[in-house]
Design an enzyme around this catalytic site. Structure first.
Site, PDB file in Angstrom:
ATOM      1  N   ASP A 231       0.883  -1.123   0.076  1.00  0.00           N
ATOM      2  CA  ASP A 231       0.140   0.042   0.171  1.00  0.00           C
ATOM      3  C   ASP A 231       1.141   1.526  -0.048  1.00  0.00           C
ATOM      4  O   ASP A 231       2.034   1.134   0.389  1.00  0.00           O
ATOM      5  CB  ASP A 231      -1.145   0.065   1.077  1.00  0.00           C
TER       6      ASP A 231
HETATM    7  C1  BGC Z   1      -4.806   3.309  -0.101  1.00  0.00           C
HETATM    8  C2  BGC Z   1      -4.944   2.556  -1.288  1.00  0.00           C
HETATM    9  C3  BGC Z   1      -4.738   3.142  -2.465  1.00  0.00           C
HETATM   10  C4  BGC Z   1      -3.574   3.832  -2.472  1.00  0.00           C
HETATM   11  C5  BGC Z   1      -2.979   4.595  -3.710  1.00  0.00           C
HETATM   12  C6  BGC Z   1      -3.537   4.245  -0.025  1.00  0.00           C
HETATM   13  O1  BGC Z   1      -3.867   5.183   0.867  1.00  0.00           O
HETATM   14  O2  BGC Z   1      -4.901   2.709   1.104  1.00  0.00           O
HETATM   15  O3  BGC Z   1      -6.306   1.762  -1.198  1.00  0.00           O
HETATM   16  O4  BGC Z   1      -5.043   2.272  -3.338  1.00  0.00           O
HETATM   17  O5  BGC Z   1      -3.327   4.856  -1.211  1.00  0.00           O
HETATM   18  O6  BGC Z   1      -3.892   5.781  -3.815  1.00  0.00           O
END
Ligand code: BGC
Length: 758
Positions: A231
């Site tokens: 993530d």
């Molecule tokens: C989120 C993800 C997301 C990623 C990219 C993170 O803060 O938890 O779900 O895909 O950012 O935007």
């Protein structure tokens, strides 16, 4: 075209290989021109394309390209419709091809442990079977267009509070049966190209460096063969992460993680083969995308219409006391509440779509002079505006029906933080009470990403749950209110009466370091049913404008072994006056009594469409896993022999038909015989039972003699009481109470061990 990835790997320098394991920037992987490795892009998801061009962020702050915002997962799960989710996926896949996005980040499949989790709107359900089925269909749809998905957030990321550091403390059975099960089928059936690890720790270990999760379970047990990405910012120790199976670090960070990898290889701390494997996995997914590109265009309008269909299939009619559908060409109707004008149709954070157009409920009734509108409350601040209320009360009292558009404003729920309560804004609750004073015909239309407390539920005549239903939610709502479309969604989660009823209430969020999942497997309806608690609306509940009759339950077999499957047939008839769809739910209740289990668990479902008077026989299959629980003693799924009740239901609290099934299982629990093995354990095991039975029978005889009617012993303790106590005694108690010598006891244990091993 089959690429020789090994040949490419052999050409790569250590620096180039390490470089492949982190992003170039926020949304791109690195390309290497001299080796013909193209640079590819990934973008959020999950319910639309959030493709950012210039300024990038993962919190939904900066603009992305105009796109279609489809209904969010909290809504689509209520469709219980695998084909619909596949269609949603296909549509997203086409958009990705047109925009040259190699992987769309989603679906998100985390379990809704508490209604308070700020991100529940992006998640499907409190039930792992439903969540996993929906996710698998979504993945299949996207990937049918040769675009990858990223199943997220792996794993046990069920709150936003301290999501980047907190440890989810979960026992093995709960982890497997509830939290991992939501991912399992999605991985096995959907075969996502990538999985995104979560920010949090699981039992102390960061998900991003958790070998058990990322390698042992995900790859070795479930057969995942894509790449794992972090993530955004989830990496703690880059080298440890790589060793654990976390291949790609996102977003790029100017090579900081790469240099750690290079250093570790050079110093011999990290085997270069580990790096090679990660690079190969990443290259494999990149080339699968670029070698199968189908660049094309898509029509925003056409996808807008698809979004509308999905919304109509997902909306749930919670309550209807002969008020819906409305006759919008005859009745005088008051639309009240700012959401009628500006619907809330998606949540905040990384999934935020730049919707190219939005259709509100007011747009949908434009030109209809029977419908009047008053704002009623302001979304900007949660205070009662006397003027707005007065105006709303006025139009409500002048109308035949008041439809109040209520729900949670953006600030109440979002990625990045959790809700602190489960209530609607007080200005909206107050408005509803005021309207009820002048108008008995009230329908409330809810916009929320997660359950809310509904204090006026018994006073209004109708409640329509939209969840966050995408950019067409206004039109979809009006189509259902007016009866143009018959509602067919059912709740993918329980609506408790109040927050403190929720099983995680005492432990949710934890102390900042750790959060204990003390309720264990009893999440959602598994808990409310076990406790026999009243709920506002149960899991699986949803009404229709027609009625359905369930008859003729038939099992293909009445007895199976644990490796056989069984089909459950049932006939569903539309007994009302309108074409409609029914979601038929199949639950299993374990009657073996061998291990603690929920009252019932969802194991299959089907959605069937019927015209008035029509009937169809639907078939749902059950397999070994449907009867199994996760047994930590054998580190595997385990089936107990005995009776199981097969339940066909219209909701978790509306059981229509049942039938029993005998399951004969080959599974055996390992047993150790020692001084502290209890008599009841020995009686439960079919191999030791005959040996210990002799002793038990002697004991019974002895107790009977001593407790003959009228004897002193009989007054103090009955034979049954004594026997029950005896069953709970360990073998060693024979020394004290039955005058067995230690040698005799050793001999008895030898005989028992022999019996066990034969
Ligand atoms: C989120 C993800 C997301 C990623 C990219 C993170 O803060 O938890 O779900 O895909 O950012 O935007």
């Amino acid at each position: 075209m089959k690429r020789d990835l090994n040949a490419i790997l052999r050409e790569m320098t250590l620096e180039e290989k390490a470089g492949m394991c982190s992003g170039k920037d926020f949304w791109h992987l690195k390309g290497i021109e001299r080796l013909g490795i193209p640079q590819v892009m990934v973008s959020d998801g999950p319910h639309g394309l959030r493709k950012q061009s210039d300024k990038a962020d993962h919190l939904g702050v900066n603009e992305s390209i105009p796109a279609v915002c489809f209904p969010t997962a909290c809504a689509t799960a209520c469709s219980f419709d695998r084909e619909l989710l596949q269609k949603l996926g296909e549509t997203l896949g086409k958009e990705c091809q047109a925009e040259d996005v190699s992987v769309i980040l989603g679906p998100a499949v985390n379990i809704k442990r508490s209604p308070l989790c700020g991100r529940n709107f992006e998640y499907f359900s409190e039930d792992p079977y439903l969540a996993s089925e929906m996710a698998a269909a979504h993945i299949k749809g996207v990937q049918s267009q040769n675009v990858g998905t990223s199943l997220k957030h792996f794993a046990a990321n069920n709150q936003e509070y301290r999501r980047m550091s907190c440890s989810s403390e979960i026992d093995e059975r709960t982890l497997r049966e509830i939290y991992l099960a939501a991912f399992e089928t999605a991985v096995k059936e959907g075969k996502p190209k990538t999985v995104m690890c979560s920010y949090n720790r699981v039992n102390g270990e960061f998900a991003s460096e958790n070998h058990k999760l990322l390698t042992k379970i995900l790859r070795e047990e479930w057969g995942f063969d894509g790449y794992v990405m972090s993530d955004w910012g989830a990496v703690n120790d880059r080298v440890k992460g790589l060793e654990a199976g976390m291949d790609l670090e996102m977003p790029g960070n100017e090579g900081r993680g790469d240099s750690k990898i290079i250093e570790a290889v050079k110093s011999g701390k990290l085997k270069e083969e580990v790096l090679d494997i990660a690079v190969e996995r990443i290259l494999n997914v990149i080339f699968q995308y670029v070698d199968n590109r189908v660049p094309g265009e898509f029509d925003l309008e056409e996808h807008h219409e698809i979004a509308e269909k999905i919304a109509e299939e997902s909306i749930v009619l919670l309550k209807n006391e002969n008020i819906l559908p409305l006759n919008i060409s005859e009745q005088k109707i008051a639309f009240i509440g700012e959401f009628a004008e500006k619907p809330r149709f998606q949540g905040g954070g990384s999934s935020h779509i730049n919707a190219y157009k939005v259709e509100s409920a007011l747009d949908a009734v434009k030109g209809n002079e029977n419908v009047v509108y008053a704002k009623g409350y302001s979304l900007k601040e949660d205070i009662v505006h006397e003027e707005l209320v007065k105006e709303a009360v006025q139009i409500a009292s002048d109308s035949d029906v008041a439809v109040i558009f209520a729900g949670l404003p953006d600030s109440f729920e979002s990625e990045g933080y959790d809700r602190s309560h489960m209530k609607l804004p007080q200005s909206q609750n107050a408005l509803i009470e005021e309207i009820l004073k002048v108008q008995p015909n009230v329908v409330v239309v809810l916009h929320n990403g997660s359950p809310v407390e509904i204090p006026w539920a018994d006073k209004v005549k109708g409640i329509l749950e939209l969840y966050l239903c995408g950019q067409t939610s206004g039109r979809a709502a009006v189509n259902i209110l007016s009866g143009k479309v018959n509602p067919s969604g059912k709740l993918a989660e329980t609506f408790p009466i109040k927050l403190s009823d929720n099983p995680s209430y005492l432990n949710f969020q934890g102390d900042g370091q750790k959060v204990h999942y003390a309720e264990g497997i009893y999440v959602g309806y598994r808990y409310y049913d076990k406790k026999d608690m009243e709920v506002r609306y149960p899991f699986g509940h949803g009404l229709s404008y027609t009625t359905f009759e369930y008859t003729d339950i038939h099992l293909s077999k009445n007895k199976i072994t644990d490796t056989e499957t069984v089909s459950v047939e049932v006939t569903i008839k539309n007994t009302g006056k309108m074409k409609g769809k029914e979601i038929v739910q199949l639950y299993i209740s374990d009657k073996t009594g061998a291990v603690g289990k929920p009252e019932k668990e969802l194991k299959n479902f089907v959605k069937v469409e019927l015209i008035p008077g029509e009937q169809k026989t639907v078939v749902m299959e059950l397999n070994r896993r449907s009867f199994a629980y996760y047994e930590p003693a054998v580190s595997d799924w385990f089936v107990n022999s005995g009776t199981y009740e097969i339940i066909v239901a219209a909701s978790s609290r509306d059981i229509r038909l049942t039938q029993t099934l005998e399951v004969v299982s080959e599974d055996r629990l390992p047993m150790e015989i020692h001084w502290n093995t209890t008599i009841s354990e020995l009686l439960q095991n079919e191999r030791t039972r005959p040996v210990i039975m002799n002793l038990v029978e002697n004991e019974v005889k002895k107790v009977r003699e001593q407790t003959q009617e009228g004897s002193v012993a009989a007054e103090a303790i009955t034979a049954e009481m004594s026997l029950k106590m005896f069953e709970n005694s360990p073998l060693r108690s024979y020394r004290n109470f039955n005058n067995m010598t230690e040698n005799q006891l050793e001999e008895l244990m030898r005989v028992l061990k022999n019996a066990l091993n034969n």
